[in-house]
Write a protein that holds these residues in place. Sequence first.
Motif, PDB file in Angstrom:
ATOM      1  N   TYR A 146       0.816  -1.217   0.000  1.00 24.83           N
ATOM      2  CA  TYR A 146       0.000   0.000   0.000  1.00 24.83           C
ATOM      3  C   TYR A 146       0.852   1.270   0.000  1.00 24.83           C
ATOM      4  CZ  TYR A 146      -3.604  -3.373   1.163  1.00 24.83           C
ATOM      5  OH  TYR A 146      -4.453  -4.450   1.142  1.00 24.83           O
ATOM      6  N   ASN A 147       2.139   1.116  -0.277  1.00 25.34           N
ATOM      7  CA  ASN A 147       3.033   2.276  -0.301  1.00 25.34           C
ATOM      8  C   ASN A 147       2.980   3.074   0.993  1.00 25.34           C
ATOM      9  OD1 ASN A 147       4.059   1.745  -2.805  1.00 25.34           O
ATOM     10  ND2 ASN A 147       2.569   3.035  -3.881  1.00 25.34           N
ATOM     11  N   LEU A 148       2.892   2.403   2.101  1.00 22.05           N
ATOM     12  CA  LEU A 148       2.871   3.110   3.389  1.00 22.05           C
ATOM     13  C   LEU A 148       4.305   3.380   3.843  1.00 22.05           C
ATOM     14  CD1 LEU A 148       0.099   1.192   5.398  1.00 22.05           C
ATOM     15  CD2 LEU A 148      -0.113   3.306   4.133  1.00 22.05           C
ATOM     16  N   ASN A 149       5.054   4.101   3.003  1.00 26.27           N
ATOM     17  CA  ASN A 149       6.460   4.371   3.324  1.00 26.27           C
ATOM     18  C   ASN A 149       6.571   5.699   4.080  1.00 26.27           C
ATOM     19  OD1 ASN A 149       6.175   6.342   1.315  1.00 26.27           O
ATOM     20  ND2 ASN A 149       6.576   4.775  -0.242  1.00 26.27           N
ATOM     21  N   PRO A 150       7.761   6.033   4.577  1.00 24.90           N
ATOM     22  CA  PRO A 150       7.906   7.281   5.343  1.00 24.90           C
ATOM     23  C   PRO A 150       7.457   8.519   4.565  1.00 24.90           C
ATOM     24  CG  PRO A 150       9.823   5.899   5.618  1.00 24.90           C
ATOM     25  CD  PRO A 150       8.984   5.227   4.603  1.00 24.90           C
ATOM     26  N   ASP A 151       7.688   8.520   3.251  1.00 23.31           N
ATOM     27  CA  ASP A 151       7.267   9.678   2.437  1.00 23.31           C
ATOM     28  C   ASP A 151       5.759   9.881   2.526  1.00 23.31           C
ATOM     29  OD1 ASP A 151       9.797  10.078   1.681  1.00 23.31           O
ATOM     30  OD2 ASP A 151       9.596   9.299  -0.372  1.00 23.31           O
ATOM     31  N   PHE A 152       5.054   8.781   2.460  1.00 25.41           N
ATOM     32  CA  PHE A 152       3.603   8.889   2.519  1.00 25.41           C
ATOM     33  C   PHE A 152       3.165   9.535   3.835  1.00 25.41           C
ATOM     34  CE2 PHE A 152      -0.167   6.985   4.457  1.00 25.41           C
ATOM     35  CZ  PHE A 152      -1.148   7.482   3.617  1.00 25.41           C
ATOM     36  N   PHE A 153       3.728   9.040   4.944  1.00 27.37           N
ATOM     37  CA  PHE A 153       3.301   9.574   6.248  1.00 27.37           C
ATOM     38  C   PHE A 153       3.709  11.047   6.379  1.00 27.37           C
ATOM     39  CE2 PHE A 153       3.198   4.998   7.225  1.00 27.37           C
ATOM     40  CZ  PHE A 153       1.902   4.928   7.708  1.00 27.37           C
ATOM     41  N   GLU A 154       4.877  11.364   5.830  1.00 26.77           N
ATOM     42  CA  GLU A 154       5.327  12.765   5.880  1.00 26.77           C
ATOM     43  C   GLU A 154       4.365  13.653   5.099  1.00 26.77           C
ATOM     44  OE1 GLU A 154       6.904  15.932   7.028  1.00 26.77           O
ATOM     45  OE2 GLU A 154       7.533  14.010   7.888  1.00 26.77           O
ATOM     46  N   GLU A 155       3.970  13.194   3.924  1.00 26.42           N
ATOM     47  CA  GLU A 155       3.017  13.960   3.101  1.00 26.42           C
ATOM     48  C   GLU A 155       1.703  14.190   3.845  1.00 26.42           C
ATOM     49  OE1 GLU A 155       2.138  12.069  -0.630  1.00 26.42           O
ATOM     50  OE2 GLU A 155       4.283  11.929  -1.138  1.00 26.42           O
ATOM     51  N   GLN A 156       1.229  13.138   4.476  1.00 26.96           N
ATOM     52  CA  GLN A 156      -0.051  13.241   5.185  1.00 26.96           C
ATOM     53  C   GLN A 156       0.068  14.177   6.382  1.00 26.96           C
ATOM     54  OE1 GLN A 156      -2.862  11.834   3.857  1.00 26.96           O
ATOM     55  NE2 GLN A 156      -1.403  11.337   2.238  1.00 26.96           N
ATOM     56  N   GLU A 157       1.177  14.076   7.110  1.00 27.27           N
ATOM     57  CA  GLU A 157       1.379  14.959   8.264  1.00 27.27           C
ATOM     58  C   GLU A 157       1.427  16.415   7.816  1.00 27.27           C
ATOM     59  OE1 GLU A 157       1.164  14.416  11.302  1.00 27.27           O
ATOM     60  OE2 GLU A 157       1.633  12.304  11.681  1.00 27.27           O
ATOM     61  N   GLU A 158       2.128  16.648   6.712  1.00 31.19           N
ATOM     62  CA  GLU A 158       2.252  17.996   6.176  1.00 31.19           C
ATOM     63  C   GLU A 158       0.872  18.536   5.776  1.00 31.19           C
ATOM     64  OE1 GLU A 158       4.571  20.093   6.192  1.00 31.19           O
ATOM     65  OE2 GLU A 158       3.540  21.590   4.949  1.00 31.19           O
ATOM     66  N   MET A 159       0.092  17.666   5.133  1.00 32.66           N
ATOM     67  CA  MET A 159      -1.251  18.074   4.712  1.00 32.66           C
ATOM     68  C   MET A 159      -2.115  18.425   5.939  1.00 32.66           C
ATOM     69  SD  MET A 159      -4.547  16.650   4.357  1.00 32.66           S
ATOM     70  CE  MET A 159      -4.307  14.896   4.282  1.00 32.66           C
ATOM     71  N   LEU A 160      -1.987  17.627   7.001  1.00 34.92           N
ATOM     72  CA  LEU A 160      -2.775  17.898   8.214  1.00 34.92           C
ATOM     73  C   LEU A 160      -2.297  19.191   8.895  1.00 34.92           C
ATOM     74  CD1 LEU A 160      -3.080  14.277   9.731  1.00 34.92           C
ATOM     75  CD2 LEU A 160      -4.853  15.584   8.566  1.00 34.92           C
ATOM     76  N   ARG A 161      -0.975  19.416   8.839  1.00 31.53           N
ATOM     77  CA  ARG A 161      -0.449  20.663   9.443  1.00 31.53           C
ATOM     78  C   ARG A 161      -1.004  21.875   8.692  1.00 31.53           C
ATOM     79  NH1 ARG A 161       4.368  17.709  10.413  1.00 31.53           N
ATOM     80  NH2 ARG A 161       5.211  18.220   8.366  1.00 31.53           N
ATOM     81  N   ARG A 162      -1.009  21.782   7.377  1.00 30.43           N
ATOM     82  CA  ARG A 162      -1.536  22.913   6.577  1.00 30.43           C
ATOM     83  C   ARG A 162      -3.010  23.143   6.890  1.00 30.43           C
ATOM     84  NH1 ARG A 162       1.264  20.779   2.117  1.00 30.43           N
ATOM     85  NH2 ARG A 162      -0.704  19.993   1.281  1.00 30.43           N
ATOM     86  N   LEU A 163      -3.702  22.032   7.036  1.00 31.16           N
ATOM     87  CA  LEU A 163      -5.152  22.113   7.316  1.00 31.16           C
ATOM     88  C   LEU A 163      -5.422  22.760   8.678  1.00 31.16           C
ATOM     89  CD1 LEU A 163      -7.648  21.139   5.734  1.00 31.16           C
ATOM     90  CD2 LEU A 163      -7.472  18.968   6.940  1.00 31.16           C
ATOM     91  N   ALA A 164      -4.494  22.569   9.575  1.00 31.80           N
ATOM     92  CA  ALA A 164      -4.696  23.070  10.942  1.00 31.80           C
ATOM     93  C   ALA A 164      -4.466  24.584  11.034  1.00 31.80           C
ATOM     94  CB  ALA A 164      -3.746  22.354  11.902  1.00 31.80           C
ATOM     95  N   ARG A 165      -3.834  25.168  10.019  1.00 33.52           N
ATOM     96  CA  ARG A 165      -3.505  26.595  10.109  1.00 33.52           C
ATOM     97  C   ARG A 165      -4.739  27.465   9.990  1.00 33.52           C
ATOM     98  NH1 ARG A 165       1.199  25.824   5.950  1.00 33.52           N
ATOM     99  NH2 ARG A 165       2.668  24.765   7.291  1.00 33.52           N
TER     100      ARG A 165
END
Lengths: 484, 435
Positions: free
Chosen positions: B416-435
């Motif tokens: 499922y491509n659950l590699n570190p890049d994926f989690f980093e992308e998702q975290e970044e997206m959530l951080r942006r959403l939180a602003r």
Amino acid sequence: MSHRWTSLVVAALFSGLAIWSVPAASAAAASARVVHAAPRVNAQDTLIFKNGRTLVGTIVSESPTTIRFKGEVNGIALDTEFDRSEILRIVRGAATTPDRAPAPATDPAPLAAADPVKPPSAPTVADDPTGKKRVYLIELTGAFGRDISETPLRESLRDAQRLGADIVVLSLQADWKFQGGDAGDDVTNFDALFRAEKIGPVISDEIELWPKAPRVVVWVKKAMGGAAFLPFYSRDIYFSSDGRMGGIGFLKQLMEGVGDEVVREKQYSLRLGHARGVANKHGYAYQIINAMVVKEYVLSAKIEGGRVTYFERMPEGPDEILLTDDGEDERADLLKDVVAGEGNDVLTLNAKLARDLGLSKGTVDTLEDLLIEMGHSRDWSEIKDGRARQILSRWSSDLTSAMRDLRVRIPQRLAEINPGGTFQERTRARGQRKRILQEMQGLFRKYQEVFGEDAAAQEISNLSTQIELLDQEQQRDAQEQRRR
Amino acid sequence: MKILRTFTILAAALALSLSALAARADTLKLRDGRTLEGTVTREVDGYIWFSYKVGDLVQERMFAPSEIVQLSRGTADASPIEEAPVGGAAATADPAAKPETTDFGRVRRLAILTGEGMVGMQMAAKPLEDAIPLLQQEGVTDVVYKVNSGGGYLLEIQKISDVLHFKYKPLFRTVAWIESAISAAAMSSYCLEEIYFMPNGNFGGCTGWSGSLDAVKGRGLEEVLLAMERISARANRNPAIMRAMQISGSPDVMQQLGISPPSGELSANIDPRTGEVTWFQDQSGKHVLNPKHGVMILTFDALEAEKFKFSRGTVRTHDELARQMGYTEYVFVGKPVRGVAWPVSKAEEAQIEWRRGISEAQARFGEIVTSYQAAVQQAQSSQDKTIRGSFINRARGHLNSLRNIAKRFPIFVMFYNLNPDFFEEQEEMLRRLAR
């Protein structure tokens, strides 16, 4: 991000079953740590103690309260007397000693019965004071894999154990229907084998772990489809005079036209491997399974003085009988033969044939006749207060009700929930929905053996997703309510 | 004179005793860590009287069973125990018996590890490899890999085979015990020289497929065939046997599959005198195994496996297995567990836990993904920062569940491509959403 979820690596499967889930390990009871010491000379008796210890050696002498035993522990000779109260089970070797009467050898398998951890059991009833064999009858009727399933069967057997049964008779009369009517011998339900592989060990492996294992007899009345595999899990098969056992044939027609031939061949091969394993487990002739399963298989037999010799070819003399031909061209069964139950493209056993082939030990139509045939003319009594009938019937009715709930009643109840206008009404409606979804999860859990473990787990997960979405809706609603 | 005579008798007795010591040299291993060499002079109910030398003095002492770890008799004794190879175990069947002694004594210590479920998921290389230190902690000498699996993913076969061949075989006598080994399950355990069957056992059906029963063909298939030839060599097994399990015994199969000959045809002769089996990649042998009765892929059952010496025996119980392996003195490591027919070692507990965990992850994966996506959507559609924050927290919870799955079960990372890049992308997206 969504594309990521679907980017499943295309991985070649080297998987067995294309349709069925992977068969899981059979359950059995636990065993203790044991150390075996080798007997030095011709001594194969085994003492199995209540504390789990096992000793292999020779029983030198016995009294009503003690056993004198010679053996070895960790290479050290041992010659000592044990109190019988310490001993759970004695497995006597084939060799006998001069000071005791010959005892029948016990199969190696019951050694496992020494294991100290056993299935939970209620206190057992003492042996019949009259010395009669206590006979417990379980009537298995309904759909195989649904009504005839491991949970009610296991529960019935535990009841038999509680009541001190010496002999358990499984009267097997499974439904065999097609388009509303009685299905013929040319109908097949081979893949119910994988249900049989779950149900069968309940009457063999699990029972062998009991401290006092009863003799389990399968009395075949109608064992068609998956039910045809069940008798092979018993060493004692009897037929009723109109008994039939089959409906697992035409393996190679099972997936005709689907995918590549070589993969279909693999599917046939592994299924036949499983089916032959069922026959091998208790020493039945695998040729019978082959003939019941594969249309292309040719089998003849010669029966002399009760001894059966099989030939994987057409008969070559008047003393050989044809069991199955290859079903090709002019040898294909005619419809009239199929309707009359006289086809020979695949093997369907009737009482006479099963007896002739030594698969059945006798043909009987009453329980009394069965016990007489087993060698118990007067020395038996039927356990009348057994609960098997109630257990099986409650399972069937509860399952039917659960199926109806899942198919009709629950969707109706969900549809009838008023979503409500106010926050309180919406909250109540979501609460009602959640409870119903949890109720559905409970039903999938309870009857997972019937739905299939993987399918049930998937349904439960889907319902959890719905519950989570309801929770999210409620969370948003509540926060917006507070904001207002 | 009488004194002299008595002395002479004593001296003779001592000489006999010493010569007996030299000839027999029984070995007694004690729980206090000492190992004594000498002679057993008497045995009663597990108590032994042992004569041994301390410096130049011969002394005799009695030892209680509780003090003794193991007694190994010297070569002059004709008892069955002394016929056992070094290690005290009567491993008469296999010269390749591995570890000889451990701190636990010389009794063979067997552990059953179960390989069940789908290969690549429940039955995988990682838990097997992780089990090695646990097996060593428990002083295991022999590993029984009990297989009951309908197969699974191609990519795991080589991994499991490598762990068994390179990591298990040098450390433990490792054998397979087959209840059902179909396809990838058979191929994964194929590197083990010693295979035993349960009476209902089956082994084979190794044809690769995907989708709607579409066969692996061409180059991909040639690669798998070659890999299995190499794995056959690990077990000193004729490669024709595995080929018959992989491809059809029909002569026109090569064209269909786009591969070079030979096909999966297989036959054998059994030498009536020695029992030796000779294999043929055609139907010239006396016993044709593939094709057989219209079925064109080989799957052994217990009877055939034993008849053609593919298996070393058919056994119902773990105790029968130990005896079939040639042992008379052994212990199955572990504790009794309800529902399991043999003692469960710590290593086996880890296998069971792996299967439980990955099955749960498999069942819940879709649920967690959907829940995560829904929470993100809720957050994205919320104008109110507080509400948005609460859904971002909820989404983070689900993302952490996915992270745990990826950490525990690497196969999810790959599938499922659950590699570190994926989690980093998702975290970044959530951080942006939180602003």
